[in-house]
Motif scaffolding. Structure first.
Motif, PDB file in Angstrom:
ATOM      1  N   GLY A   1      33.169  56.547  39.170  1.00  0.00           N
ATOM      2  CA  GLY A   1      33.312  57.437  38.320  1.00  0.00           C
ATOM      3  C   GLY A   1      34.387  57.507  37.342  1.00  0.00           C
ATOM      4  O   GLY A   1      34.408  57.734  36.177  1.00  0.00           O
ATOM      5  N   GLY A   2      35.631  57.210  37.814  1.00  0.00           N
ATOM      6  CA  GLY A   2      36.670  57.005  37.140  1.00  0.00           C
ATOM      7  C   GLY A   2      36.681  55.968  36.159  1.00  0.00           C
ATOM      8  O   GLY A   2      36.883  54.650  36.660  1.00  0.00           O
ATOM      9  N   ALA A   3      36.426  55.993  34.946  1.00  0.00           N
ATOM     10  CA  ALA A   3      35.915  54.836  34.175  1.00  0.00           C
ATOM     11  C   ALA A   3      37.105  53.940  33.922  1.00  0.00           C
ATOM     12  O   ALA A   3      38.216  54.476  33.658  1.00  0.00           O
ATOM     13  N   THR A   4      36.703  52.742  33.845  1.00  0.00           N
ATOM     14  CA  THR A   4      37.828  51.672  33.908  1.00  0.00           C
ATOM     15  C   THR A   4      38.020  51.572  32.226  1.00  0.00           C
ATOM     16  O   THR A   4      37.017  51.846  31.319  1.00  0.00           O
ATOM     17  N   ALA A   5      39.158  51.358  31.824  1.00  0.00           N
ATOM     18  CA  ALA A   5      39.366  51.170  30.435  1.00  0.00           C
ATOM     19  C   ALA A   5      39.072  49.822  29.793  1.00  0.00           C
ATOM     20  O   ALA A   5      39.705  49.114  29.767  1.00  0.00           O
ATOM     21  N   VAL A   6      37.664  49.949  29.730  1.00  0.00           N
ATOM     22  CA  VAL A   6      37.092  48.510  29.288  1.00  0.00           C
ATOM     23  C   VAL A   6      37.550  48.309  27.678  1.00  0.00           C
ATOM     24  O   VAL A   6      37.249  49.434  26.796  1.00  0.00           O
ATOM     25  N   GLN A   7      37.563  47.172  27.538  1.00  0.00           N
ATOM     26  CA  GLN A   7      37.873  46.670  25.991  1.00  0.00           C
ATOM     27  C   GLN A   7      37.519  45.366  25.904  1.00  0.00           C
ATOM     28  O   GLN A   7      37.291  44.424  27.025  1.00  0.00           O
ATOM     29  N   PRO A   8      37.041  44.666  24.766  1.00  0.00           N
ATOM     30  CA  PRO A   8      36.950  43.559  24.420  1.00  0.00           C
ATOM     31  C   PRO A   8      38.159  42.485  24.818  1.00  0.00           C
ATOM     32  O   PRO A   8      39.184  42.555  24.491  1.00  0.00           O
ATOM     33  N   VAL A   9      37.730  41.692  25.689  1.00  0.00           N
ATOM     34  CA  VAL A   9      38.691  40.639  26.151  1.00  0.00           C
ATOM     35  C   VAL A   9      38.292  39.372  26.000  1.00  0.00           C
ATOM     36  O   VAL A   9      37.048  38.915  26.320  1.00  0.00           O
ATOM     37  N   VAL A  10      38.891  38.178  25.633  1.00  0.00           N
ATOM     38  CA  VAL A  10      38.569  36.996  25.209  1.00  0.00           C
ATOM     39  C   VAL A  10      38.737  36.215  26.675  1.00  0.00           C
ATOM     40  O   VAL A  10      40.081  36.208  27.080  1.00  0.00           O
ATOM     41  N   LEU A  11      37.675  35.925  27.238  1.00  0.00           N
ATOM     42  CA  LEU A  11      37.625  35.487  28.622  1.00  0.00           C
ATOM     43  C   LEU A  11      38.845  34.195  28.828  1.00  0.00           C
ATOM     44  O   LEU A  11      39.471  34.032  29.754  1.00  0.00           O
ATOM     45  N   GLY A  12      38.567  33.162  27.975  1.00  0.00           N
ATOM     46  CA  GLY A  12      39.464  31.975  28.058  1.00  0.00           C
ATOM     47  C   GLY A  12      40.928  32.341  27.796  1.00  0.00           C
ATOM     48  O   GLY A  12      41.657  31.860  28.597  1.00  0.00           O
ATOM     49  N   ASP A  13      41.157  33.523  26.830  1.00  0.00           N
ATOM     50  CA  ASP A  13      42.519  34.066  27.083  1.00  0.00           C
ATOM     51  C   ASP A  13      43.266  34.358  28.218  1.00  0.00           C
ATOM     52  O   ASP A  13      44.324  34.215  28.808  1.00  0.00           O
ATOM     53  N   ALA A  14      42.142  35.243  28.952  1.00  0.00           N
ATOM     54  CA  ALA A  14      42.726  35.929  30.245  1.00  0.00           C
ATOM     55  C   ALA A  14      42.928  34.822  31.180  1.00  0.00           C
ATOM     56  O   ALA A  14      43.858  34.893  32.039  1.00  0.00           O
ATOM     57  N   VAL A  15      41.958  33.753  31.158  1.00  0.00           N
ATOM     58  CA  VAL A  15      42.249  32.610  32.137  1.00  0.00           C
ATOM     59  C   VAL A  15      43.457  31.791  31.841  1.00  0.00           C
ATOM     60  O   VAL A  15      44.120  31.756  33.023  1.00  0.00           O
ATOM     61  N   ARG A  16      43.662  31.693  31.029  1.00  0.00           N
ATOM     62  CA  ARG A  16      44.971  30.964  30.382  1.00  0.00           C
ATOM     63  C   ARG A  16      45.961  31.645  30.701  1.00  0.00           C
ATOM     64  O   ARG A  16      47.316  31.358  31.307  1.00  0.00           O
ATOM     65  N   GLY A  17      46.284  33.135  30.458  1.00  0.00           N
ATOM     66  CA  GLY A  17      47.155  33.933  30.853  1.00  0.00           C
ATOM     67  C   GLY A  17      47.434  33.919  32.199  1.00  0.00           C
ATOM     68  O   GLY A  17      48.730  33.762  32.870  1.00  0.00           O
ATOM     69  N   ALA A  18      46.287  34.015  33.303  1.00  0.00           N
ATOM     70  CA  ALA A  18      46.209  34.005  34.768  1.00  0.00           C
ATOM     71  C   ALA A  18      46.979  32.842  35.231  1.00  0.00           C
ATOM     72  O   ALA A  18      47.832  32.536  36.103  1.00  0.00           O
ATOM     73  N   LEU A  19      46.414  31.544  34.512  1.00  0.00           N
ATOM     74  CA  LEU A  19      47.124  30.123  34.918  1.00  0.00           C
ATOM     75  C   LEU A  19      48.570  30.120  34.778  1.00  0.00           C
ATOM     76  O   LEU A  19      49.445  29.394  35.519  1.00  0.00           O
ATOM     77  N   GLY A  20      49.100  30.797  33.633  1.00  0.00           N
ATOM     78  CA  GLY A  20      50.366  30.816  33.012  1.00  0.00           C
ATOM     79  C   GLY A  20      51.220  31.144  34.337  1.00  0.00           C
ATOM     80  O   GLY A  20      52.469  30.678  34.609  1.00  0.00           O
ATOM     81  N   LEU A  21      50.585  32.378  34.906  1.00  0.00           N
ATOM     82  CA  LEU A  21      51.558  32.739  36.147  1.00  0.00           C
ATOM     83  C   LEU A  21      51.469  32.098  37.309  1.00  0.00           C
ATOM     84  O   LEU A  21      52.584  32.135  38.147  1.00  0.00           O
ATOM     85  N   LEU A  22      50.764  31.146  37.307  1.00  0.00           N
ATOM     86  CA  LEU A  22      50.417  30.352  38.331  1.00  0.00           C
ATOM     87  C   LEU A  22      51.310  28.675  38.392  1.00  0.00           C
ATOM     88  O   LEU A  22      51.219  27.852  38.863  1.00  0.00           O
ATOM     89  N   GLN A  23      51.881  28.705  37.050  1.00  0.00           N
ATOM     90  CA  GLN A  23      52.296  27.428  36.711  1.00  0.00           C
ATOM     91  C   GLN A  23      53.366  26.749  37.611  1.00  0.00           C
ATOM     92  O   GLN A  23      52.972  25.526  38.267  1.00  0.00           O
ATOM     93  N   PRO A  24      54.225  27.315  38.338  1.00  0.00           N
ATOM     94  CA  PRO A  24      54.883  26.697  39.612  1.00  0.00           C
ATOM     95  C   PRO A  24      54.297  26.245  40.554  1.00  0.00           C
ATOM     96  O   PRO A  24      54.280  24.875  41.120  1.00  0.00           O
ATOM     97  N   GLU A  25      52.924  26.903  41.107  1.00  0.00           N
ATOM     98  CA  GLU A  25      52.234  26.291  42.120  1.00  0.00           C
ATOM     99  C   GLU A  25      51.297  25.288  41.645  1.00  0.00           C
ATOM    100  O   GLU A  25      51.088  24.046  42.394  1.00  0.00           O
ATOM    101  N   LEU A  26      50.679  25.332  40.226  1.00  0.00           N
ATOM    102  CA  LEU A  26      50.173  24.202  39.914  1.00  0.00           C
ATOM    103  C   LEU A  26      51.082  22.947  39.819  1.00  0.00           C
ATOM    104  O   LEU A  26      50.130  21.684  40.204  1.00  0.00           O
ATOM    105  N   ARG A  27      52.274  23.140  39.582  1.00  0.00           N
ATOM    106  CA  ARG A  27      52.976  21.946  39.366  1.00  0.00           C
ATOM    107  C   ARG A  27      53.424  21.183  40.786  1.00  0.00           C
ATOM    108  O   ARG A  27      53.140  20.099  40.980  1.00  0.00           O
ATOM    109  N   ARG A  28      53.446  22.304  41.784  1.00  0.00           N
ATOM    110  CA  ARG A  28      53.810  21.856  43.116  1.00  0.00           C
ATOM    111  C   ARG A  28      52.570  20.968  43.575  1.00  0.00           C
ATOM    112  O   ARG A  28      52.942  19.844  44.260  1.00  0.00           O
TER     113      ARG A  28
END
Ligand code: ADP
Length: 463
Positions: free
Chosen positions: A308-335
């Motif tokens: 019921g507590g509506a989430t704050a939805v808005q248009p999101v470019v899925l590719g950007d979100a994926v790349r952003g998340a990957l950015g946080l995992l750079q050290p792990e990807l490198r390892r």
């Protein structure tokens, strides 16, 4: 029960045997009486030969002989018996023909003597006979070595007898003139056992056992229910603990970043000249992460409040979100020596950016952890983004260990984890978030190797 039954049968047998003995003794005494009457009255004085009337009255009398004074007996045995009879002053047994089933009885008179031939079969008073003629009891009249069979009974071994001791009755008739021993024998065996009662009893016992079993099962069920209740209570407490741990898990990352950034900013303050822009970056990063932490708390609150507590939805470019998340995992990807292979059809979805980030972080993090244990050459991470059936679809394909069968069935249940120290909350939270945004999250194993997660979200509506 069998023993008690046999004892009762033995009692009945002995009582019937006494009856049979009395009946035969009475009949034998009748023969003495007939002979005595003949000798006394000597009916041959008249014209009527007793042989003509006697058998009509006494069917067992086959023949009557009369020896007139100075006459001879037709049979030597009769002559011999007459001598015996005279000495004993009572009838004497002459020939006994066990095969033919008859015997002769002679009474010596003062002038005339008489003899009777008695047929055994007719002698026995069958009408009053206490035993069933074709039945189990064997009956014989024994005289010396001769045995006159009255009825043959049943075999004394096998199903009918031999297993339990049979019953025997031996007693001489009460008539000294006819010194026969009545021998009665009843074999007993399993055929006589009180099967019906035994069966009834067995049935009763098994019913009792079944009832006891049912009672025990019922008790076990009640115990189990009580245990489950206790477990549920404990599980609720555990769930609260796990939830708290989950919140900590989600907050830990941004808060660590805040601490790291503010510590860096502090160190930068000592630098000469002041690296203003780096300092601003560090502070900016800190405040971004602090906001992210606040978002996590807000989102968790919304999650607790339910869909019921509506989430704050808005248009999101899925590719950007994926790349952003990957950015946080750079050290792990490198390892792991991984370069993700991204196929992006350019899709905008309607989503809560923080929730989406959380989902992506969980999916990618899991994929990387699953590849930790596989040889470097097999590690690959493929991310494909496109539209399918009016929805934005992200597929995360890894070359990791794949989903264990026992995990697959309850993958999205809270606290499902195969990892040491794993909370098992990531996927259940991610699925809840996806559903709250009108999407879905599913998983399967890949044909060759690794797992595939599929996140579907509604397409962003054109502004
Ligand atoms: P956690 O990571 O704390 O164990 P999750 O809910 O994220 O909790 O994951 C639950 C379980 O699902 C993991 O422990 C793991 O066994 C399995 N799993 C999730 N993602 C993958 C994957 N990409 N490959 C293999 N197993 C996975």
């Amino acid at each position: 029960m069998v023993r008690a039954d046999i004892a009762a049968r033995r009692e009945a047998f002995q009582s019937d045997a006494r009856t049979a003995h009395r009946l035969l003794s009475q009949r034998a005494a009748q023969h003495d009486a007939i002979l005595a009457t003949l000798v006394l009255l000597d009916p041959m004085a008249a014209d009527e030969h007793p042989a003509t009337r006697l058998p009509a009255l006494y069917p067992q009398v086959l023949q009557v002989w009369r020896r007139a004074p100075a006459a001879d007996w037709p049979l030597a045995s009769l002559a011999h018996a007459e001598g015996l009879s005279r000495r004993a002053a009572q009838p004497a047994l002459a020939a006994l023909d066990a095969g033919a089933g008859h015997y002769d009885l002679v009474l010596a008179g003062l002038a005339t003597s008489f003899a009777l031939r008695i047929e055994l079969d007719r002698w026995v008073p069958w009408a009053d006979w206490p035993f069933d003629r074709g039945g189990a009891v064997k009956a014989e009249l024994v005289h010396g070595t001769q045995r006159l069979l009255l009825q043959s009974g049943q075999p004394a071994s096998g199903w009918h007898g031999g297993v339990t001791p049979g019953f025997v009755f031996d007693k001489a008739l009460d008539t000294p003139s006819q010194p026969f021993v009545l021998h009665l024998q009843r074999a007993t065996g399993p055929a006589d056992w009180p099967w019906l009662r035994l069966l009834t009893m067995a049935l009763a016992v098994s019913l009792m056992a079944a009832a006891a079993g049912a009672f025990e099962r019922q008790r076990q069920r009640r115990l189990r229910a009580e245990q489950l209740l206790r477990l549920a209570r404990t599980a609720r407490l555990n769930a609260l603990g796990e939830l708290a741990a989950g919140v900590a898990h989600e907050l830990n990352q941004p808060l660590t970043a805040v601490v790291a950034s503010t510590q860096a900013a502090r160190r930068l303050l000592d630098d000469e000249p002041l690296p203003r822009s780096t300092l601003l970056d560090a502070l900016g990063h800190a405040s971004d992460q602090a906001r992210r932490a606040a978002d996590v708390v807000a989102r968790l609150r919304r999650l607790v409040e339910g869909p019921g507590g509506a989430t704050a939805v808005q248009p999101v470019v899925l590719g950007d979100a994926v790349r952003g998340a990957l950015g946080l995992l750079q050290p792990e990807l490198r390892r792991l020596g991984l370069v993700p292979d991204i196929v992006d059809a350019g899709v905008s979805v309607s989503a809560d950016p923080v929730a989406l980030e959380q989902i992506l972080h969980n999916l990618l993090n899991n994929a990387l952890q699953a590849m930790d244990g596989v040889p470097a050459a097999q590690r690959r991470l493929r991310l494909s983004i496109d539209k399918q059936a009016g929805r934005g679809v992200l597929r995360v394909l890894d070359g990791g260990t794949g989903l264990a069968p026992e995990v697959l069935a309850q993958l999205f249940q809270p606290f499902t984890s195969t990892k040491a120290g794993g909370l098992g909350l990531g996927l259940s939270l991610s699925e809840s978030l996806a559903i709250a945004m009108g999407g879905s999250l599913t998983a399967q194993n890949r044909q060759d190797q690794g797992a595939e997660f599929r996140l579907e979200l509604p397409l962003a509506t054109a502004p």
